[in-house]
Design an enzyme around this catalytic site. Structure first.
Site, PDB file in Angstrom:
ATOM      1  N   PRO A  22     126.952  17.999  28.739  1.00 32.27           N
ATOM      2  CA  PRO A  22     127.058  19.222  29.548  1.00 32.27           C
ATOM      3  C   PRO A  22     128.286  19.175  30.452  1.00 32.27           C
ATOM      4  O   PRO A  22     128.886  18.115  30.667  1.00 32.27           O
ATOM      5  CB  PRO A  22     125.766  19.215  30.376  1.00 32.27           C
ATOM      6  CG  PRO A  22     124.875  18.221  29.720  1.00 32.27           C
ATOM      7  CD  PRO A  22     125.747  17.214  29.068  1.00 32.27           C
ATOM      8  N   PRO A  23     128.679  20.310  31.021  1.00 33.46           N
ATOM      9  CA  PRO A  23     129.819  20.314  31.950  1.00 33.46           C
ATOM     10  C   PRO A  23     129.528  19.502  33.196  1.00 33.46           C
ATOM     11  O   PRO A  23     128.407  19.471  33.697  1.00 33.46           O
ATOM     12  CB  PRO A  23     129.988  21.810  32.290  1.00 33.46           C
ATOM     13  CG  PRO A  23     129.307  22.545  31.185  1.00 33.46           C
ATOM     14  CD  PRO A  23     128.184  21.673  30.732  1.00 33.46           C
ATOM     15  N   VAL A  59     129.694  16.173  33.702  1.00 38.20           N
ATOM     16  CA  VAL A  59     129.115  14.831  33.623  1.00 38.20           C
ATOM     17  C   VAL A  59     130.189  13.746  33.587  1.00 38.20           C
ATOM     18  O   VAL A  59     129.852  12.564  33.539  1.00 38.20           O
ATOM     19  CB  VAL A  59     128.186  14.696  32.406  1.00 38.20           C
ATOM     20  CG1 VAL A  59     126.979  15.592  32.540  1.00 38.20           C
ATOM     21  CG2 VAL A  59     128.927  14.987  31.111  1.00 38.20           C
ATOM     22  N   THR A  95     136.008  14.127  30.960  1.00 38.58           N
ATOM     23  CA  THR A  95     137.467  14.053  31.116  1.00 38.58           C
ATOM     24  C   THR A  95     137.865  12.865  31.979  1.00 38.58           C
ATOM     25  O   THR A  95     138.816  12.139  31.654  1.00 38.58           O
ATOM     26  CB  THR A  95     137.986  15.363  31.738  1.00 38.58           C
ATOM     27  OG1 THR A  95     137.623  16.453  30.901  1.00 38.58           O
ATOM     28  CG2 THR A  95     139.497  15.322  31.885  1.00 38.58           C
ATOM     29  N   SER A 148     111.185  24.007  19.438  1.00 41.24           N
ATOM     30  CA  SER A 148     110.541  22.967  20.245  1.00 41.24           C
ATOM     31  C   SER A 148     109.485  23.531  21.195  1.00 41.24           C
ATOM     32  O   SER A 148     109.001  22.811  22.063  1.00 41.24           O
ATOM     33  CB  SER A 148     111.595  22.197  21.055  1.00 41.24           C
ATOM     34  OG  SER A 148     112.244  23.062  21.955  1.00 41.24           O
ATOM     35  N   LYS A 167     115.736  16.782  28.262  1.00 42.79           N
ATOM     36  CA  LYS A 167     114.484  17.435  28.657  1.00 42.79           C
ATOM     37  C   LYS A 167     113.715  16.602  29.676  1.00 42.79           C
ATOM     38  O   LYS A 167     113.143  17.138  30.637  1.00 42.79           O
ATOM     39  CB  LYS A 167     113.631  17.691  27.423  1.00 42.79           C
ATOM     40  CG  LYS A 167     114.223  18.732  26.479  1.00 42.79           C
ATOM     41  CD  LYS A 167     113.384  18.923  25.241  1.00 42.79           C
ATOM     42  CE  LYS A 167     113.981  19.981  24.309  1.00 42.79           C
ATOM     43  NZ  LYS A 167     113.181  20.186  23.089  1.00 42.79           N
TER      44      LYS A 167
END
Length: 808
Positions: A362-363, A365, A368, A685, A728
């Site tokens: 995800p963004p 974390v 980069t 799910s 999750k």
């Protein structure tokens, strides 16, 4: 060929034959000839001594030195020798005049020279006098144009030709001055009909005039171009002279000398050096002010600026790599372990012919920054290219130089920017590339990331092979499934799912708080943000897998503190505690437990995976009187709608166990709703979550507020595995859930879950839907006694259990 006997040789009607090379002598034509062959000289002497005429016939092949009778054309011209002169070198110069057409009837002798018996060619025409007159006028007009265009024909020939009335003689005279092939002139010589011969000459004459006119136009254009070039050269020389008088250096020559020096010193492959020298030579021949010179100059600059064999020395020490990674990032144990393994192999083999690392998560974390840490640990230069929105193949491979404003692709541009041929190259957001009519950039990336091909990467602008096999490529992505299969096959995926609350606290203390204090001018200002304040921000002001929003909220606190300091001009210490966070950031944005505060009938807490990490997913079911209709709302996708139908079918199969009448479903409608209806939801799910919510609504048994679940369901009640378990469970941990139900087949994925999450979550393994209901509902379904008249909506029922523990 059979020759005549000796008796016939003595006859007076035999004529010496002179074979000619590359020339046809027409009647009434005076031609100088240079004769050097013995047979030809003997034939001339025979003609001179006996005052005979000589027969002038052309050779079929001018390269034949000793021609035979079959090498000589049969039709020629009977000529008269006007003058003969012997030259010092043994050759003979003779002046002959053609008189009349003759045809060789038979050869008499071959030695010491050719003699032949001739027969005259009679010239008769079947054309009318008026037709002949028309052709004569046309030939005279065309010949006049021919003489004006062809400088080789003297102008006085016009007077001579215009005075000729005989059509045959006119045709021969004009044909003698045309630049035709030997075969074409011989064909004209063999035409006996004067009118037909004159018409053929007119056809050739028209063709020659047309060719000469085209040549004249071409010469005119060339002359004009040369005049313009000479004018530009003259003006440029004048400008240089003026600059020299003003004391200004000749910059163009200095630039060329500078390029030559750079080329001599540059270490590059032979192919690139040869190409640069060729372009530099072309640049010298151009005007410095021309547009093409600018294109060539830019191309040479690109070749010379590229780091062909320039590498940064690297020293791979695994201990140093681990230390740097730990300094820059907290947690991420598995990605760090995989990176150290990769670098250890790189140290042993010097070059890895294996897949490219792909950091997926995800963004926020740290994908980069992790690549930057790898570059720092290796001592290599770092360069980053964002591929988000790239849809043109030329942005990867470059534009061809034929286009205006052409440039190399992002790969070559970034290598030049790095200044070395072995940088750490980050291809950011590789899943965000798109394609349209301009090409598919993802296909162009196949060559870039393939270690078997990128040693000879060919950029369209450079048109040279550049070795990028020493470049360490690292890619990042939010969603792995948006990367095309062939490209994904070249990468090794390292997943970075997200951070726990404890990890976020440590990241904030080690990295984020010092960074935002420095950026807001509060470093050294006695500003302290306590652990409780950081936890308060994490719990109530952010809801994410990464730490990007956490940094923004901390920056918001620092801005308020900076304003207070500037406004009041105070220097005392500022300490931000958990209770003071609301003062800086306003009311809380998120509740710690997104789940219900009490056990509710028909409401189940599910777990969902998104490309931004895990999230809680509430599912609500209500029962009303009706005709057995199932309504699904909440912008559900096809897969989730089918899961709801499967869950409904499973629950209906348990009617007897649930204590429902046989006609219960014919008299009641079910409404399944997933809140936040504007957000699309889909995925395989939510099956057991839907079945649990439906069962709770039908039986009136509340669902435990401390339980969340994930898993798919079959019509027989089996629980199927799901994906994204770690994300999750992190979402459940953030939401304050104490127990999570997961499929048995996902038990193996628990090893990727942080230990702190497993310590605070009770993870229950289930295989059948009966186990799910036993753990999720506050009491067994066998005790349910639903009333026949079902109310419009089942009211919330508080559970007798203790409330869930606070979120840690």
């Amino acid at each position: 060929m059979l020759f005549r006997n000796e008796k016939s040789r003595s006859r007076g009607n035999l004529v010496p034959v002179l074979p000619l090379r590359d020339i046809i002598v027409f009647p009434h034509m005076v031609v100088p000839l240079f004769v050097g062959r013995e047979k030809s000289i003997a034939a001339l002497e025979e003609a001179m001594n006996n005052e005979k005429d000589i027969f002038l016939a052309a050779q079929k092949n001018a390269k034949t030195n000793n021609p035979g009778v079959d090498d000589i054309y049969r039709v020629g011209t009977l000529g008269q020798i006007l003058q003969l002169l012997r030259l010092p070198d043994g050759m003979v110069k003779v002046l002959v005049e053609g008189r009349q057409r003759y045809r060789i009837a038979d050869f008499a002798t071959q030695d010491p020279f050719f003699t032949a018996e001739l027969e005259a060619v009679h010239e008769t025409t079947s054309r009318s006098q008026s037709e002949i007159e028309a052709i004569v006028r046309s030939v005279n007009g065309s010949f006049e144009s021919y003489v004006k265009l062809n400088k080789k024909v003297p102008p006085e020939m016009l007077v001579s030709v215009s005075a000729i009335d005989d059509p045959g003689r006119l045709a021969d005279t004009v044909a003698a001055h045309l630049e035709l092939k030997l075969e074409d002139k011989q064909a004209l010589l063999e035409v006996a009909d004067p009118g037909e011969r004159l018409e053929e000459v007119f056809r050739y004459l028209q063709g020659e005039v047309e060719i000469l006119e085209i040549e004249k136009r071409i010469r005119g254009r060339v002359k004009k171009q040369m005049e313009r070039t000479q004018r530009e050269y003259y003006l440029n020389e004048q400008m240089r002279a003026i600059q020299k008088e003003l004391g200004q250096a000749d910059e163009s020559k200095n630039e060329l000398s500078e390029l030559e020096d750079r080329l001599k010193k540059k270490d590059m492959p032979k192919e690139a050096r040869d190409k640069a020298q060729k372009e530099l030579k072309k640049l010298r021949m151009m005007s410095p002010m021309s547009a093409e010179a600018t294109v060539v100059r830019n191309y040479i600059d690109w070749i010379l600026d590229l780091p062909w064999n320039e590498k940064t020395p690297e020293k791979i020490e695994i201990d140093d790599v681990e230390r740097i990674l730990d300094e820059d990032h907290y947690g991420l144990e598995k990605p760090k372990q995989r990176i150290t393994e990769y670098l250890a192999v790189l140290k042993l083999v010097e070059r890895i012919q294996g897949p490219v690392l792909c950091l997926v998560g995800p963004p926020g974390v740290g994908k980069t920054s992790l690549a930057k840490s790898i570059a720092r640990a290796l001592g290599r230069n770092f360069v980053r290219v964002s591929l988000g929105g790239v849809r043109d193949e030329a942005e990867i491979r470059g534009h061809r130089r034929t286009y205006i404003g052409a440039l190399p692709g992002k790969v070559i541009q970034s290598v030049k920017k790095a200044g070395s041929s072995n940088p750490v190259f980050l291809l950011d957001e590789i899943d965000k590339m798109s394609s349209d009519f301009r090409g598919d950039p993802a296909s162009a990336m196949l060559e870039v990331l393939d270690p078997e091909q990128n040693a000879n990467f060919n950029d369209h602008y450079l048109d040279l092979d550049y070795n990028i096999s020493d470049v360490m490529f690292i890619t990042t992505a939010n969603n792995l499934y948006q990367i095309p299969g062939p490209l994904r096959d070249r990468m090794e995926v390292i997943r970075i799912e997200g951070y726990t609350e404890l990890e976020k606290l440590n990241i904030a203390k080690r990295h984020l708080v010092p960074k935002v204090l420095k950026n807001h001018g509060l470093e050294g200002k006695s500003v302290n943000i306590s652990d409780s304040a950081i936890l308060e921000v994490v719990r109530h002001y952010t809801r994410e897998s990464g730490v990007r929003n956490l940094e923004r909220e901390l920056a918001g606190i620092c801005r308020k503190i900076a304003r207070d300091i500037v406004k009041s001009n105070r220097t005392r210490a500022v300490r931000v505690t958990g209770n003071a966070v609301e003062k800086y950031l306003g009311p809380i944005k998120f509740r710690t437990d997104k789940a219900a505060e009490k056990d509710v009938v028909g409401v189940t807490q599910g777990l969902a995976w998104t490309e931004f990490g895990g999230d809680m997913l509430l599912i609500e079911v209500s029962v009303t009187s009706g005709k057995g209709k199932l309504t699904l709302t909440g912008k559900l996708g096809e897969v989730m709608q089918e899961s709801a139908q499967a869950a409904m079918s499973y629950v209906r199969s348990l009617s007897a166990q649930l204590g429902l009448h046989a006609d219960y479903f014919q008299n009641h409608d079910l409404h399944v709703h997933v809140p936040e209806g504007a957000i699309p939801k889909d995925g395989p799910s939510a099956g057991i979550t839907l079945a649990t919510a439906i069962t709770s609504a039908l039986t009136g048994i509340p669902v435990k507020r401390s339980v969340a679940m994930t898993g798919e369901i079959t019509l027989r009640g089996r629980v199927l595995p799901i994906g994204g378990l770690k994300e999750k469970l992190l979402a459940a941990h953030r939401a304050g859930i104490t127990e999570v139900l997961i499929p048995k087949d996902n038990e193996k994925d628990l090893r990727d879950v942080p230990q702190v999450v497993k310590d605070e979550l009770q993870v229950t393994i289930v295989e059948e839907m009966e186990e799910v209901l036993r753990h999720a509902l506050v009491r067994p379904v066998g005790n349910a006694k639903p009333e026949t008249p079902t109310p419009t909506e089942v009211p919330d029922v508080e559970a007798s259990q203790q409330p869930a523990p606070p979120f840690n």
